[in-house]
Design an enzyme around this catalytic site. Sequence first.
Site, short mmCIF file in Angstrom:
data_model
loop_
_atom_site.label_atom_id
_atom_site.label_comp_id
_atom_site.label_asym_id
_atom_site.label_seq_id
_atom_site.Cartn_x
_atom_site.Cartn_y
_atom_site.Cartn_z
N TYR A 149 0.86 -1.18 0.00
CA TYR A 149 0.00 0.00 0.00
C TYR A 149 0.89 1.22 0.00
O TYR A 149 1.80 1.33 0.83
CB TYR A 149 -0.93 0.02 1.21
CG TYR A 149 -1.86 1.21 1.24
CD1 TYR A 149 -1.66 2.26 2.14
CD2 TYR A 149 -2.91 1.33 0.33
CE1 TYR A 149 -2.49 3.37 2.14
CE2 TYR A 149 -3.76 2.43 0.34
CZ TYR A 149 -3.53 3.45 1.25
OH TYR A 149 -4.37 4.55 1.25
N ASP A 244 9.44 2.57 -0.29
CA ASP A 244 8.37 3.26 0.44
C ASP A 244 8.58 2.94 1.93
O ASP A 244 8.15 1.90 2.41
CB ASP A 244 7.00 2.78 -0.05
CG ASP A 244 5.89 3.44 0.75
OD1 ASP A 244 4.71 3.29 0.36
OD2 ASP A 244 6.17 4.10 1.77
N LYS A 272 4.85 9.18 8.69
CA LYS A 272 4.52 8.66 10.03
C LYS A 272 5.48 9.14 11.12
O LYS A 272 5.35 10.26 11.59
CB LYS A 272 4.40 7.14 9.95
CG LYS A 272 3.19 6.73 9.05
CD LYS A 272 2.95 5.24 9.07
CE LYS A 272 2.02 4.83 7.97
NZ LYS A 272 0.59 4.92 8.32
P1 KE4 Z 1 -0.87 8.48 4.01
O1 KE4 Z 1 -1.25 9.15 2.68
O2 KE4 Z 1 -2.02 7.70 4.61
O3 KE4 Z 1 -0.21 9.46 4.97
O4 KE4 Z 1 0.29 7.42 3.67
C1 KE4 Z 1 0.07 6.46 2.70
C2 KE4 Z 1 0.99 5.28 2.93
C3 KE4 Z 1 2.09 5.13 2.10
N1 KE4 Z 1 2.94 4.10 2.26
C4 KE4 Z 1 2.77 3.20 3.24
C5 KE4 Z 1 3.74 2.06 3.37
C6 KE4 Z 1 1.67 3.30 4.12
O5 KE4 Z 1 1.49 2.37 5.09
C7 KE4 Z 1 0.77 4.37 3.98
C8 KE4 Z 1 -0.44 4.55 4.87
N2 KE4 Z 1 -0.62 3.56 5.87
C9 KE4 Z 1 -1.99 3.29 6.27
C10 KE4 Z 1 -2.00 2.19 7.33
N3 KE4 Z 1 -1.40 1.01 6.89
C11 KE4 Z 1 -2.68 4.52 6.74
C12 KE4 Z 1 -3.94 4.29 7.54
C13 KE4 Z 1 -5.14 4.82 6.82
O6 KE4 Z 1 -5.25 4.62 5.59
O7 KE4 Z 1 -5.97 5.43 7.52
#
Ligand code: KE4
Length: 435
Positions: A149, A244, A272
Amino acid sequence: MAPDIPAAPRSEKLFERAKSSLVGGVDSPVRAFASVGGTPHFIVRGKGARMTDADRRSYLDYCGSWGALLLGHAHPDVVRAVREAAGRGTSFGAATEAEVVLAERVKQLVPSLDLVRFVNSGTEATMSAVRVARGFTDRDRILLFEGGYHGHADQFLVRAGSGVAAVGLPLSAGVPEGKLEDTLVATYNDLEGVRELFRLHGETIAAVIVEPVAGNMGVVPPEPGFLEGLRKVTQDYGSLLVFDEVITGFRVGPGGAQGRYDVRPDLTCLGKVLGHGLPVAAYGGRREIMERVAPLGPVYQAGTLAGNPLAMAAGNAALRHVRPALYAALEKNAAALEAGLTDAAVDAGVNLRVQRVGSMVGLFFLDVPVRNYDDARAMDKAAYGRFFWGMMRRGVYLPPAPFETAFVSAAHTRADIDRTVDAAAKALMEARGGP
Ligand code: KE4
């Protein structure tokens, strides 16, 4: 067997009210608790390893804002820094020293970064990294991994993990077919499959984007040679390797996964922990690549609140705590959690596979190693839901979705870990379901 879900009257009332104004009552789908059932608990405060909900119940928190809170909730240094920054103004839309200080700290910790650009979310970071990779290579295709993701930009929303997997979407509506034509999908840990795709399309592949430790299909570590193999095949074909590290950055070690596994990508995405709960992410990499980004080069990317002073203050305060001793302590507690949960599952006669990298802990209700998304999808998701609620009733908050990562923070004590394992011993009996 349905999970035993406790009443949460104040959260239930707030959720009904929220649904009148917010889509699904939430600002991010996975928070709606669809995967585990019941009502999302509205949180009112956090301190250290604990969170308190609207019904005044306190939980040991292993979601940690999906990995952002390496130091735990409301760390005093972070709170003080944000409070002081806010008093000087919340945003200027202008250059500030704080962003230079944070960029220098990030470069010190992640030596593959010559130049960095701060953005406001992981999605912006990965979207921008792919754009600059395409601009640098003058190629269109990207290769990613099923169950990974990388945020919600169109090009990533194909067989993705995390919340996409939780709702069983092969891909999102609203994404034009054409947007996915240039996205190749491989199987995590299947290096031969990647090599085959490169044999077929290598000259048109701008970049491989990978979570160096997969955290969005549960926790799936890279098998020995996998990351090194991606490094070699991308070099062989003139493609870029994008790590990533939105989750793994500063999480699995001071230098993230690239430091832990000693594989140097061309571009890195961070988030994060970088903002420790404030909205900040970053992308960066080799100078010759990043100099293609405006205002130096032709690849455009911009942001009103990029480098926001409060977010920079939080990041600077948090990354001052990033040093080896912190990870040694995290390792001990996370290892104790892994061992305790594994033993409790054996005692309860439950198939639970715990996969861990540092303080990233994956819980799979099945009894085989999980090497990729197909393996992960075989897990007993209903058992996870029963376990989730069994732990909630005993004061432990896990990620409210099975294709996620549980995080141990520096604020969790050994006593917290022992308490968690005790709760799990009972919750696992319930997770087993049936007689
Ligand atoms: P954000 O756009 O949500 O800040 O980050 C996207 C992203 C990119 N790369 C990785 C490896 C990530 O895990 C994420 C976002 N993580 C999720 C939880 N696994 C965010 C939680 C959510 O979607 O509310």
